[in-house]
Scaffold this active site. Structure first.
Site, short mmCIF file in Angstrom:
data_model
loop_
_atom_site.label_atom_id
_atom_site.label_comp_id
_atom_site.label_asym_id
_atom_site.label_seq_id
_atom_site.Cartn_x
_atom_site.Cartn_y
_atom_site.Cartn_z
N ASP A 75 -3.46 11.83 -1.42
CA ASP A 75 -3.09 11.17 -0.16
C ASP A 75 -1.69 11.60 0.25
O ASP A 75 -0.86 11.97 -0.59
CB ASP A 75 -3.19 9.65 -0.26
CG ASP A 75 -2.26 9.04 -1.30
OD1 ASP A 75 -2.10 9.64 -2.38
OD2 ASP A 75 -1.68 7.97 -1.02
N GLU A 139 -1.31 6.82 -3.76
CA GLU A 139 0.04 6.87 -4.31
C GLU A 139 1.08 6.62 -3.23
O GLU A 139 2.10 5.98 -3.46
CB GLU A 139 0.29 8.23 -4.97
CG GLU A 139 1.49 8.25 -5.91
CD GLU A 139 2.81 8.56 -5.23
OE1 GLU A 139 3.87 8.38 -5.86
OE2 GLU A 139 2.80 9.00 -4.06
#
Length: 384
Positions: A75, A139
């Site tokens: 991400d 994250e």
């Protein structure tokens, strides 16, 4: 996508960057890795939770005597103003040896490098042990349903890593200059001070919350938390916002809010700092006769993996490939190493992070190739 042995980490980085996986969206990035790792003989499983996709992959038999792990994320943060980008943020264009795009540095190149290194290594020199790869899509977001979900999956399914390397960008300026062996803790505290609204010409009829808040912020920001420890710089506290929402100059507001962020070393814990803040808040509450509400969020405790075999092994590989002797450091913000450290010893090594989260984020193609070679040498050394 059909990449087999001798996986090109540059090509794989580009494929991942072309997936606009702005957290918490995945946009197909983990599907690419799932297919690639499965084709290479890794046993893959999804450890999804809370709408977040997480990938677990293991080469080798479960319960092998030695298990080396890699951890990373696919991400990315939002691109901001797309018009400010001089290169398309999700096209992975290469110009003069530099690849541009969101996630090129943080950290799709790191994921591509360790996936490529692991695949080539196990196919060319099958080790006596296991290689485990965990990749999350959470994250850059709340980090609640990402690596924590992967660790929960591993515990429930008797999977393990003996050591772990997180592929976050760790080098400030030069490839190879820094390995992270720990991280500071991080916590954010939000405050709401409630007084009594009134006319500014008659302050005795009101109870202004602003002086109370300013005194509280001054007391917190003025305190020297420590002078640093053996492996850590001094802890810091930053006042990050103070708000009243009051546009009128003739009105004393009823309340105001503020927030501080604390980055703390191993002299403190989230609990000890919370207790100190509680004392300071109580002093302000009684001294000014106001109500004070607090909300504490501890993002992670400080931790250290003491210098030893793991950091020495990574240092050797970095020096052999880059010619640079890396510094062992605990500087910077937080990473998912703060979760992995509860499972096994963990260190971090990756690319130069100067452009991460910026407009025109970019990475040197040469550095991606070097990073794969570093990870390959680490695997060779570990399983030697």
């Amino acid at each position: 996508m059909s990449l087999k042995s001798n996986v090109d980490p540059v090509e794989l980085t580009a494929a991942l960057v072309r997936c606009p996986s702005v957290t918490p969206a995945d946009a197909g990035a983990l599907d690419i890795l799932h297919e690639l790792l499965s084709d290479a003989g890794f046993a893959c499983a999804w450890a999804d939770r809370g709408g977040i996709r997480n990938l677990f992959a293991r080469w080798g038999s479960q319960g092998n005597t030695r298990s080396f792990g890699f951890n990373g994320h696919t991400d990315v943060v939002p691109i901001g103003d797309e018009a400010a980008w001089t290169m398309p943020p999700f096209r992975a264009e290469i110009k003069d040896g530099i690849m541009y795009g969101r996630g090129t540095t943080d950290m799709k190149s790191g994921v591509a490098a360790f996936a490529a290194a692991a695949i080539d290594y196990v196919q060319n020199t099958p080790p006596d042990g296991s290689v485990v790869i965990t990749i999350t899509g959470d994250e850059e977001g709340e980090s609640i349903d990402g690596t924590l979900a992967l660790l929960e999956y591993m515990e429930q399914n008797n999977e393990r890593m003996d050591v772990c390397l997180v592929g976050e960008p760790t080098c400030p300026n030069t490839m190879g200059e820094m390995i992270k062996i720990g991280r500071r803790g991080s916590m954010t505290v939000k405050f709401r001070v409630i007084g009594k609204q009134g006319h500014s010409a008659y302050p005795h009829r009101a109870n202004n919350p602003l002086p109370a808040m300013m005194r509280l912020m001054d007391r917190l920001a003025s305190r020297e938390l420590d002078a640093g420890t053996k492996h850590f710089d001094p802890s810091t506290l930053a006042v990050v916002t103070v708000d009243t929402g009051n546009p009128a100059t003739n009105v004393i507001p009823a309340e105001c809010s503020a927030a501080v962020n604390i980055r703390f070393n191993d002299e403190h814990s989230g609990a000890s700092l919370s207790a100190w803040i509680k004392e300071e808040v109580e002093a302000i509450r009684t001294g000014f006769g106001v109500q004070v509400e607090t909300h504490v969020k501890i993002s992670g405790e400080s931790f250290i993996t003491p210098p030893g075999d793991l950091s020495a092994m990574v240092s050797r590989a970095v020096q052999e490939v880059t010619g640079v002797t890396p510094e062992l450091s605990t500087t910077g913000g937080t990473s998912d190493a703060r979760f992995m450290k509860s499972h096994c010893p963990v260190v971090e090594f990756g690319l130069v992070g100067q452009s991460m989260h910026q407009v025109d984020e970019h990475v040197s193609v040469e550095h991606i190739v070097q990073l794969k070679e570093v990870y390959t040498r680490i695997l060779q050394d570990y399983f030697a």
